[in-house]
Design a protein around this motif. Structure first.
Motif, PDB file in Angstrom:
ATOM      1  N   TRP A  56       1.973  -7.901  -3.647  1.00 29.04           N
ATOM      2  CA  TRP A  56       1.477  -6.850  -4.562  1.00 29.04           C
ATOM      3  C   TRP A  56       0.314  -7.378  -5.404  1.00 29.04           C
ATOM      4  CZ3 TRP A  56       2.964  -1.754  -5.103  1.00 29.04           C
ATOM      5  CH2 TRP A  56       2.607  -1.089  -6.278  1.00 29.04           C
ATOM      6  N   ARG A  57       0.506  -8.558  -5.981  1.00 25.74           N
ATOM      7  CA  ARG A  57      -0.549  -9.164  -6.797  1.00 25.74           C
ATOM      8  C   ARG A  57      -1.782  -9.473  -5.960  1.00 25.74           C
ATOM      9  NH1 ARG A  57       1.093 -11.286 -11.873  1.00 25.74           N
ATOM     10  NH2 ARG A  57       3.329 -11.576 -12.152  1.00 25.74           N
ATOM     11  N   ALA A  67       2.446   1.621  -3.480  1.00 28.10           N
ATOM     12  CA  ALA A  67       1.433   1.967  -4.485  1.00 28.10           C
ATOM     13  C   ALA A  67       1.047   3.436  -4.406  1.00 28.10           C
ATOM     14  CB  ALA A  67       0.199   1.081  -4.304  1.00 28.10           C
ATOM     15  N   ILE A 119       6.069  -4.343 -11.535  1.00 29.32           N
ATOM     16  CA  ILE A 119       5.535  -3.120 -10.966  1.00 29.32           C
ATOM     17  C   ILE A 119       5.897  -1.974 -11.907  1.00 29.32           C
ATOM     18  CG2 ILE A 119       5.728  -1.511  -9.019  1.00 29.32           C
ATOM     19  CD1 ILE A 119       6.109  -3.944  -7.209  1.00 29.32           C
ATOM     20  N   PRO A 120       4.950  -1.108 -12.217  1.00 23.68           N
ATOM     21  CA  PRO A 120       5.211  -0.052 -13.210  1.00 23.68           C
ATOM     22  C   PRO A 120       6.488   0.740 -12.914  1.00 23.68           C
ATOM     23  CG  PRO A 120       2.886  -0.108 -12.679  1.00 23.68           C
ATOM     24  CD  PRO A 120       3.549  -1.075 -11.743  1.00 23.68           C
ATOM     25  N   ASP A 148       0.822  -1.217   0.000  1.00 24.36           N
ATOM     26  CA  ASP A 148       0.000   0.000   0.000  1.00 24.36           C
ATOM     27  C   ASP A 148       0.851   1.260   0.000  1.00 24.36           C
ATOM     28  OD1 ASP A 148      -2.393  -1.350  -0.044  1.00 24.36           O
ATOM     29  OD2 ASP A 148      -2.662  -1.334   2.130  1.00 24.36           O
ATOM     30  N   ALA A 164       5.621  -9.035 -16.846  1.00 25.70           N
ATOM     31  CA  ALA A 164       4.835  -8.167 -15.964  1.00 25.70           C
ATOM     32  C   ALA A 164       5.665  -7.773 -14.760  1.00 25.70           C
ATOM     33  CB  ALA A 164       3.559  -8.869 -15.504  1.00 25.70           C
ATOM     34  N   GLY A 176      -4.194  -6.837  -5.785  1.00 27.46           N
ATOM     35  CA  GLY A 176      -4.726  -6.352  -7.054  1.00 27.46           C
ATOM     36  C   GLY A 176      -4.099  -5.060  -7.524  1.00 27.46           C
ATOM     37  N   LEU A 177      -2.860  -4.830  -7.155  1.00 27.65           N
ATOM     38  CA  LEU A 177      -2.191  -3.583  -7.526  1.00 27.65           C
ATOM     39  C   LEU A 177      -1.650  -3.673  -8.954  1.00 27.65           C
ATOM     40  CD1 LEU A 177      -0.521  -2.962  -4.061  1.00 27.65           C
ATOM     41  CD2 LEU A 177      -2.394  -1.649  -5.090  1.00 27.65           C
ATOM     42  N   PRO A 178      -1.377  -2.535  -9.596  1.00 29.23           N
ATOM     43  CA  PRO A 178      -1.084  -2.540 -11.040  1.00 29.23           C
ATOM     44  C   PRO A 178       0.241  -3.188 -11.409  1.00 29.23           C
ATOM     45  CG  PRO A 178      -0.761  -0.349 -10.114  1.00 29.23           C
ATOM     46  CD  PRO A 178      -1.419  -1.165  -9.046  1.00 29.23           C
ATOM     47  N   LEU A 179       0.237  -3.777 -12.596  1.00 29.82           N
ATOM     48  CA  LEU A 179       1.428  -4.359 -13.203  1.00 29.82           C
ATOM     49  C   LEU A 179       1.569  -3.809 -14.609  1.00 29.82           C
ATOM     50  CD1 LEU A 179       0.980  -8.057 -12.052  1.00 29.82           C
ATOM     51  CD2 LEU A 179       2.686  -6.445 -11.206  1.00 29.82           C
ATOM     52  N   ASP A 180       2.779  -3.899 -15.145  1.00 31.13           N
ATOM     53  CA  ASP A 180       3.067  -3.322 -16.449  1.00 31.13           C
ATOM     54  C   ASP A 180       4.076  -4.213 -17.156  1.00 31.13           C
ATOM     55  OD1 ASP A 180       3.248  -1.596 -18.582  1.00 31.13           O
ATOM     56  OD2 ASP A 180       3.837   0.146 -17.398  1.00 31.13           O
TER      57      ASP A 180
END
Length: 291
Positions: free
Chosen positions: A136-137, A17, A54-55, A14, A52, A140-144
């Protein structure tokens, strides 16, 4: 970033993010698989990063970026020299004031290696993502899959804190003086029951077993209070600087340095060559059984 807001040991999903994309934040993906490297080449972590991540995360390869080429006595993952690691940091756009966050697949074993390198290079604002990409997954946090921007930072010279980096001779002197050496490998490897990686099974005589997995609970680091109690019992009144951590090749031992720092017990040393470096000299003694 305000230095009072910096992260220096662990950071939650958190927290990270909420700060993604902030100026000065650098995220490193240190996923790696030792078993895959031994069987089919060390590409799986980097392949996973390409799919994939973390951005904005750069990929930190254990053997290419966080280790040096083999040298006699240095073990399977030799500590890099300052000039090489300075170039690596520049390639990740890390400067003096950067807040660095490192993660791996889950337990922090590989991320802790990058954390330790940066800390001993004098970079305070570096933390490990607690629970790694799995945590992180799970949220449901973003991936890139996009590659981060090409770094434009110039290499900045620094010096590692060599007082905390031990070779075999210093480890022997440390043990002879009553110092504490903690082996982070699994108990069965320490005892010599099995040895899946190195050619000789066992441990350094006088070392004590503390598997790095003992720093974790349900995939996350134990609380700082609990870690302080557990390491405090091992220290038995001695200062943190009386600990030298080791493992198979100087990687998972860094987990102990991170756990101790999180517990307010910063200052332990690292046997960089660890067991794989120790056994390069057949004249060195080997012990088996419980420590």
């Amino acid at each position: 970033m305000n230095p009072h807001d910096s992260w220096t040991t662990l950071v939650s999903p958190d927290q990270l993010a909420a700060r993604l994309g902030a100026p000065g934040l650098v995220v490193l993906d240190a996923r790696f698989a030792l078993a895959a490297a031994a069987a089919a080449g060390p590409g799986s972590g980097e392949d996973d990063w390409r799919e994939a991540h973390i951005p904005g995360a750069y990929y930190a390869h254990l053997e290419r970026d966080l280790s040096a080429a083999h040298a006699p006595g240095a073990g399977r993952h030799p500590w890099p020299d300052e000039a090489a690691f300075a170039r690596t940091l520049a390639g990740w756009d890390i400067v003096k004031d950067s807040q660095v966050v490192v993660y791996d697949a889950a337990d922090g074993a590989f991320a802790a290696r990058a954390w330790c390198l940066l800390r001993l290079a004098g970079h305070a604002a570096v933390a490990v993502l607690d629970g790694g990409l799995a945590a992180w997954r799970a949220q449901g946090l973003p991936l890139d899959a996009a590659s981060p921007a090409v770094a434009t930072t110039q290499s900045q010279p620094f010096a590692f804190d060599r007082s905390r980096l031990f070779d075999a001779a210093r480890v022997q002197e440390h043990l002879a003086a009553g110092g504490l050496v903690l082996d982070a490998r699994a108990g069965e490897r320490f005892r010599g029951d099995v040895e899946p990686i190195d050619r000789v099974a066992g441990h350094v005589p006088g070392a004590r077993s503390r598997p790095y997995a003992d720093n974790l609970e349900v995939g996350r680091f134990k609380s700082s209070t609990r870690l302080a109690t557990e390491f405090g019992a091992l220290l038995d009144g001695r200062p943190p600087s009386d600990v030298v951590a080791m493992c198979g090749s100087g990687v998972t031992a860094c987990h102990h340095l991170l756990a101790m720092a999180h517990a307010g017990l910063d200052g332990a040393g690292l046997y960089t060559g660890s067991w794989s470096g120790w056994i390069e000299d057949p004249a060195r003694p080997v012990a088996t059984g419980p420590g």
